[in-house]
Structures are given as C-alpha cells and as structure tokens.
Write an enzyme that holds these catalytic residues in place. Structure first.
Site, PDB file in Angstrom:
ATOM      1  N   GLU A  54     -11.008   1.219  -2.688  1.00  0.00           N
ATOM      2  CA  GLU A  54     -11.586   0.777  -1.376  1.00  0.00           C
ATOM      3  C   GLU A  54     -12.190   2.197  -0.536  1.00  0.00           C
ATOM      4  O   GLU A  54     -11.676   3.098  -0.839  1.00  0.00           O
ATOM      5  CB  GLU A  54     -10.419   0.351  -0.549  1.00  0.00           C
ATOM      6  CG  GLU A  54     -10.218  -0.255   0.767  1.00  0.00           C
ATOM      7  CD  GLU A  54      -8.914  -0.663   1.494  1.00  0.00           C
ATOM      8  OE1 GLU A  54      -8.061  -0.811   0.562  1.00  0.00           O
ATOM      9  OE2 GLU A  54      -8.812  -0.723   2.590  1.00  0.00           O
ATOM     10  N   LYS A  75      -3.150   5.102  -2.496  1.00  0.00           N
ATOM     11  CA  LYS A  75      -3.876   6.081  -1.660  1.00  0.00           C
ATOM     12  C   LYS A  75      -4.337   7.118  -2.730  1.00  0.00           C
ATOM     13  O   LYS A  75      -3.783   7.603  -3.193  1.00  0.00           O
ATOM     14  CB  LYS A  75      -3.394   6.521  -0.423  1.00  0.00           C
ATOM     15  CG  LYS A  75      -2.888   5.498   0.502  1.00  0.00           C
ATOM     16  CD  LYS A  75      -4.088   4.876   1.373  1.00  0.00           C
ATOM     17  CE  LYS A  75      -3.805   3.986   2.608  1.00  0.00           C
ATOM     18  NZ  LYS A  75      -5.150   3.601   3.184  1.00  0.00           N
ATOM     19  N   SER A 133       0.989  -1.203  -0.092  1.00  0.00           N
ATOM     20  CA  SER A 133      -0.035  -0.038  -0.021  1.00  0.00           C
ATOM     21  C   SER A 133       0.913   1.300   0.067  1.00  0.00           C
ATOM     22  O   SER A 133       1.527   1.473   0.770  1.00  0.00           O
ATOM     23  CB  SER A 133      -0.898   0.059   1.373  1.00  0.00           C
ATOM     24  OG  SER A 133      -1.537   1.176   1.448  1.00  0.00           O
ATOM     25  N   ASP A 167      -7.398   3.268  -2.659  1.00  0.00           N
ATOM     26  CA  ASP A 167      -7.950   3.399  -1.081  1.00  0.00           C
ATOM     27  C   ASP A 167      -8.345   4.972  -0.912  1.00  0.00           C
ATOM     28  O   ASP A 167      -7.335   5.672  -0.709  1.00  0.00           O
ATOM     29  CB  ASP A 167      -7.218   2.637  -0.042  1.00  0.00           C
ATOM     30  CG  ASP A 167      -7.992   2.735   1.287  1.00  0.00           C
ATOM     31  OD1 ASP A 167      -8.971   3.237   1.441  1.00  0.00           O
ATOM     32  OD2 ASP A 167      -7.081   2.053   2.160  1.00  0.00           O
ATOM     33  N   LYS A 206      -1.560  -1.234  -4.012  1.00  0.00           N
ATOM     34  CA  LYS A 206      -2.684  -0.132  -3.845  1.00  0.00           C
ATOM     35  C   LYS A 206      -2.110   1.196  -3.517  1.00  0.00           C
ATOM     36  O   LYS A 206      -1.033   1.558  -2.865  1.00  0.00           O
ATOM     37  CB  LYS A 206      -2.998  -0.614  -2.207  1.00  0.00           C
ATOM     38  CG  LYS A 206      -4.088   0.130  -1.656  1.00  0.00           C
ATOM     39  CD  LYS A 206      -4.680  -0.531  -0.598  1.00  0.00           C
ATOM     40  CE  LYS A 206      -4.883   0.332   0.569  1.00  0.00           C
ATOM     41  NZ  LYS A 206      -5.452  -0.607   1.796  1.00  0.00           N
ATOM     42  N   ASP A 244     -13.965  -0.990   4.063  1.00  0.00           N
ATOM     43  CA  ASP A 244     -12.750  -1.234   5.203  1.00  0.00           C
ATOM     44  C   ASP A 244     -13.383  -0.558   6.352  1.00  0.00           C
ATOM     45  O   ASP A 244     -13.944  -1.320   7.085  1.00  0.00           O
ATOM     46  CB  ASP A 244     -11.355  -0.540   4.634  1.00  0.00           C
ATOM     47  CG  ASP A 244     -10.439  -0.312   5.646  1.00  0.00           C
ATOM     48  OD1 ASP A 244     -10.523  -0.912   6.871  1.00  0.00           O
ATOM     49  OD2 ASP A 244      -8.966   0.078   5.490  1.00  0.00           O
ATOM     50  N   GLY A 255      -4.285  -3.932   6.505  1.00  0.00           N
ATOM     51  CA  GLY A 255      -3.067  -3.848   7.403  1.00  0.00           C
ATOM     52  C   GLY A 255      -3.125  -2.689   8.085  1.00  0.00           C
ATOM     53  O   GLY A 255      -3.951  -1.478   7.812  1.00  0.00           O
ATOM     54  N   LYS A 281      -9.731  -6.440   8.990  1.00  0.00           N
ATOM     55  CA  LYS A 281      -8.568  -6.078   9.774  1.00  0.00           C
ATOM     56  C   LYS A 281      -9.116  -6.666  11.168  1.00  0.00           C
ATOM     57  O   LYS A 281     -10.028  -6.310  11.767  1.00  0.00           O
ATOM     58  CB  LYS A 281      -8.390  -4.653  10.011  1.00  0.00           C
ATOM     59  CG  LYS A 281      -7.762  -4.033   8.492  1.00  0.00           C
ATOM     60  CD  LYS A 281      -7.606  -2.403   8.993  1.00  0.00           C
ATOM     61  CE  LYS A 281      -7.053  -2.150   7.393  1.00  0.00           C
ATOM     62  NZ  LYS A 281      -7.073  -0.383   7.346  1.00  0.00           N
TER      63      LYS A 281
HETATM   64  O1  LIG Z   1       0.372  -1.724   4.790  1.00  0.00           O
HETATM   65  C1  LIG Z   1      -0.510  -1.450   5.611  1.00  0.00           C
HETATM   66  O2  LIG Z   1      -0.046  -2.142   6.880  1.00  0.00           O
HETATM   67  C2  LIG Z   1      -1.731  -1.089   5.367  1.00  0.00           C
HETATM   68  C3  LIG Z   1      -1.744   0.159   4.911  1.00  0.00           C
HETATM   69  C4  LIG Z   1      -2.943   1.060   4.714  1.00  0.00           C
HETATM   70  O3  LIG Z   1      -3.387   1.249   3.419  1.00  0.00           O
HETATM   71  C5  LIG Z   1      -3.404   1.775   6.050  1.00  0.00           C
HETATM   72  C6  LIG Z   1      -2.619   1.919   6.698  1.00  0.00           C
HETATM   73  C7  LIG Z   1      -2.909   2.580   8.144  1.00  0.00           C
HETATM   74  C8  LIG Z   1      -4.396   2.767   8.263  1.00  0.00           C
HETATM   75  C9  LIG Z   1      -5.257   2.381   7.241  1.00  0.00           C
HETATM   76  C10 LIG Z   1      -5.023   1.779   6.126  1.00  0.00           C
HETATM   77  C11 LIG Z   1      -5.936   1.288   5.213  1.00  0.00           C
HETATM   78  O4  LIG Z   1      -6.184   0.373   4.540  1.00  0.00           O
HETATM   79  O5  LIG Z   1      -6.736   2.149   4.969  1.00  0.00           O
HETATM   80 MG   LIG Z   2      -8.269   1.012   3.764  1.00  0.00          MG
END
Ligand SMILES: O=C(O)CCC(=O)c1ccccc1C(=O)O
Ligand SMILES: [Mg+2]
Length: 377
Positions: free
Chosen positions: A219, A169, A141, A194, A167, A244, A296, A268
């Site tokens: 997402e 953001k 991500s 996301d 992924k 999510d 994650g 999660k």
């Molecule tokens: O690599 C990771 O641990 C997840 C990265 C990530 O997208 C995320 C990290 C912190 C809080 C929310 C998210 C999410 O999935 O929205």
């Molecule tokens: Mg997310």
C-alpha cells in the site's frame, strides 16, 4: 412533492479527544490519542443522524486537520446544509461542490445526513446503499513496533483473536529484515504492508525484494501525486500495488487504472469526500472489475459503523482495516461495541448505522460542544 423534502433544523458538533489503547506508529510518527468530531444533525421530524470526522490533529496523512474541518463545517458547509431541504443524501455532496477540496469536512456532515435519511425511512444504511453481504471480512493494521519481538507478539495476539489478515506498517530501514523474521514465524498467513508514502523510486531495489514475501499487496509506497512513479514500480513488481492517499476523487481512480499505478484500491469515506463519492467509485470499480477494500482512520464506533456498511458492497473484495472496537479503545462510544468473529463483522440490522451513541461514554471525552440552528426556519 413537498413532503419528500427533509429540512435540517439543527447541527451539533462534539469535539472529542480519546486515548488510543495502544500507540499507533506509521512512517510519519506516533499517535497516542485521536481527536475528532461527532456530528449530530436533527431534522423537522426530530430524526437524529450521526457522523464522524476522520482528520487528525496534524496534516501528516492528508492536508486536513481537526481544526480545518471545524472551520470548513462552521463557516461554509453547515450554512449550505441549512440553505434548502434535501430529498436524498446524494444532493448533499452536490451542494458541497461549491467548496473546493476539504473532503473530510464534507464527509463528516454527509455521513450524518446518510444516517439520518436511513433512520427516517427505517432502513439499515448498508441495505440503503445496496450492500450485498451481511458480514464483512476484516483485518488488523499493526503500527511500527519498537522491536521484532514485540511485533511478533502482536501478530500472534491478533491471530489468536481470530483476525485472518495482517497489515504491517513499513518504512525505509524497517522493511525487508522485519518481513524476513515475520515470514520465518508465520510463513502462510495473509500479510500486506503499508508505507504511507515513505519511499521513492530510488528505493526500487529494496521494494523489488518485497516480491519474495508473497504479500497480498503493497500500500502507497510513494507520494500521493506520484501516479507515474507508482506505474513504473508496478511494472517491476509482481505484488499488486494498492493506492490509499493517492485516491481523492473518482478521476484519480480512473487515472491510476489507466496508467497502471496500482491494481487494488483502498477506499476511505473521509479521504474521498463522503459516502456518495464512495458509491460512485464502487460502481466504476465494479464495471471495470477493480478490487477495492475499505480503509480505516482509527475511527470511533460511528465512523467504523459507516465503514462496515460500505464494505458490504459487492466490489469490496479484500478484508478492510475495520477492526473491533477493543482494538482501538478501552471503551467505544457506541452500543453495542463492534465485535468480530473469526475476522468477520456482521452488518447491523437496525436503521441507519444501527448502533446507538452511548452518551455516558461520549461525555467523558468531549472537549468542546457547538450548536447551530437553522436561521432560515
Ligand atoms: O485500523 C485502522 O483504522 C487503519 C489503520 C491505518 O493503517 C491507518 C491509520 C491512520 C491513518 C492512515 C492509515 C492508513 O491506512 O494508511
Ligand atoms: Mg494506508
């Protein structure tokens, strides 16, 4: 059968603060470090289980924070753990039901109990929970970047490391143009985006354009309670919506499925209150053929190891946000560190989460330690 019961004698909380190797930016802001708890629980045979809390220092993702987690554990949840012995980790979540909400606090303690239970019976956690694969597919991500050039470099870097799914953001103003550039250079790679709730229905024309980039999924475009709005958007989009933040309980999953608010779900462990709830959601998803993947929270090795165990369950059909230790940390707090090979991480065959804590590395990051002894013994 009294000897089936496991008595918890002690709980230790270690509050850690660790610098992220690279700042991580979402639609909400930038994280440069992670503060969290490592939980150590000890039973009557001196078996030790480890858990990790995933809440952030501020409540931008969901409503919990590191400090609310500490408060809930200390004042309500640890006393409940001490109250009576347990026969199975499932009973932990049941007992915690008298406390409303606070899934991340519950999950941290329950996770430590799952690890302890698996170790006590000498079984790897992934096997104990019914995992069916010995390696799990993972992706990476990538946070919002200061420029397209840096983003393209990052993507290139992670592809070279062998990750097969990227992924990105996104947020309003950092979406369509960014994806155009990314698709010019990487026309074929599996990409998803996301938004962490950054959009609303008035952005529907922008969101519809996302269909042109053949994304795996989009997402959480809208707010966490916006099940109806997500359903409305899904009607107008070919790309599957993945939820999510919206999914906190199995009822949210049922609601979203019924309304058509999404087609894929990110699980999660912390957000939903623990591994027991995750296993229940998995069962429901399997019966209803709903694809899942493991999200994650920028975890250290302890939380990451739990995620790998979870992702070994059958219905986890897409690569998880479970990257290698070196994607997040200079040095992780477990041994061995978690590595991937061509976008796959092997499950650990040792009992429990399988990895050991490197106290030498953990020590460097501890900002607070607390010990609780079972007063009923
Ligand atoms: O690599 C990771 O641990 C997840 C990265 C990530 O997208 C995320 C990290 C912190 C809080 C929310 C998210 C999410 O999935 O929205
Ligand atoms: Mg997310």
């Amino acid at each position: 059968m009294k000897n089936n019961y496991i008595q918890i004698e002690e709980v230790r909380l270690y509050r850690l603060r660790m610098n992220l190797k690279h700042p991580f930016s979402t639609s909400f802001g930038t994280l440069t470090e992670k503060e969290f708890f490592i939980i150590e629980i000890i039973d009557d045979q001196k078996t030790i289980g480890y858990g990790e809390s995933v809440a952030f220092i501020s409540p931008w993702y969901t409503d919990e924070t590191v400090t609310t987690v500490e408060h809930m554990m200390e004042v309500f949840l640890i006393p409940l753990l001490f109250q009576h012995p347990f026969q199975h980790p499932r009973e932990v979540a049941k007992r915690f039901q008298v406390v409303k909400g606070n899934p991340m606090a519950k999950s941290a303690l329950e996770g430590a109990y799952w690890d302890l239970y698996a170790k006590r019976f000498n079984q790897p956690l992934w096997e104990l929970i019914g995992g069916v694969r010995t390696e799990v597919e993972v992706g990476v991500s990538i946070g919002i970047q200061p420029s397209i050039t840096t983003l393209l470099k990052k993507i290139e870097h992670y592809l070279q490391e062998g990750y097969k799914r990227i992924k990105l953001k996104i947020k309003p103003g950092y979406d369509i143009d960014v994806l155009k550039e990314v698709r010019k250079v990487f026309p074929q790679i599996p990409i998803m985006v996301d938004a962490n709730s950054a959009y609303s229905l008035k952005d529907i024309e922008t969101l519809k354009k996302l269909d042109t980039f053949h994304l795996l999924m989009i997402e959480q475009p809208f707010g966490e309670r916006e099940f109806l709005e997500h359903a409305e958007l899904q009607k107008q989009l070919h790309t599957p919506i993945c939820l999510d933040e919206s999914i906190r309980t199995i009822d949210d999953l049922k609601l979203a499925t019924k309304l058509g608010s999404g087609k894929i779900f990110n699980i999660k462990i912390g957000r939903i209150g623990g591994l027991s709830e995750a296993i229940e959601m998995h069962q429901f998803s399997k019966e209803n053929r709903i694809p899942l993947w493991c999200g994650g929270m920028l975890e250290s090795g302890v939380g990451r190891a739990m995620n790998i165990a979870l992702a070994s369950l059958e219905q986890f059909r897409y690569p998880g946000d479970i990257s290698a230790s070196n994607r997040y940390w200079d040095t992780d707090i477990i041994e061995p560190e978690i590595n991937h090979h061509e976008g796959k991480i092997a499950v650990n065959k040792n009992p429990g989460i399988g990895y050991t804590i490197s106290f030498r590395d953990m020590e460097k990051h501890i900002v607070e330690k607390k010990r609780f002894k079972n007063p009923n013994l």
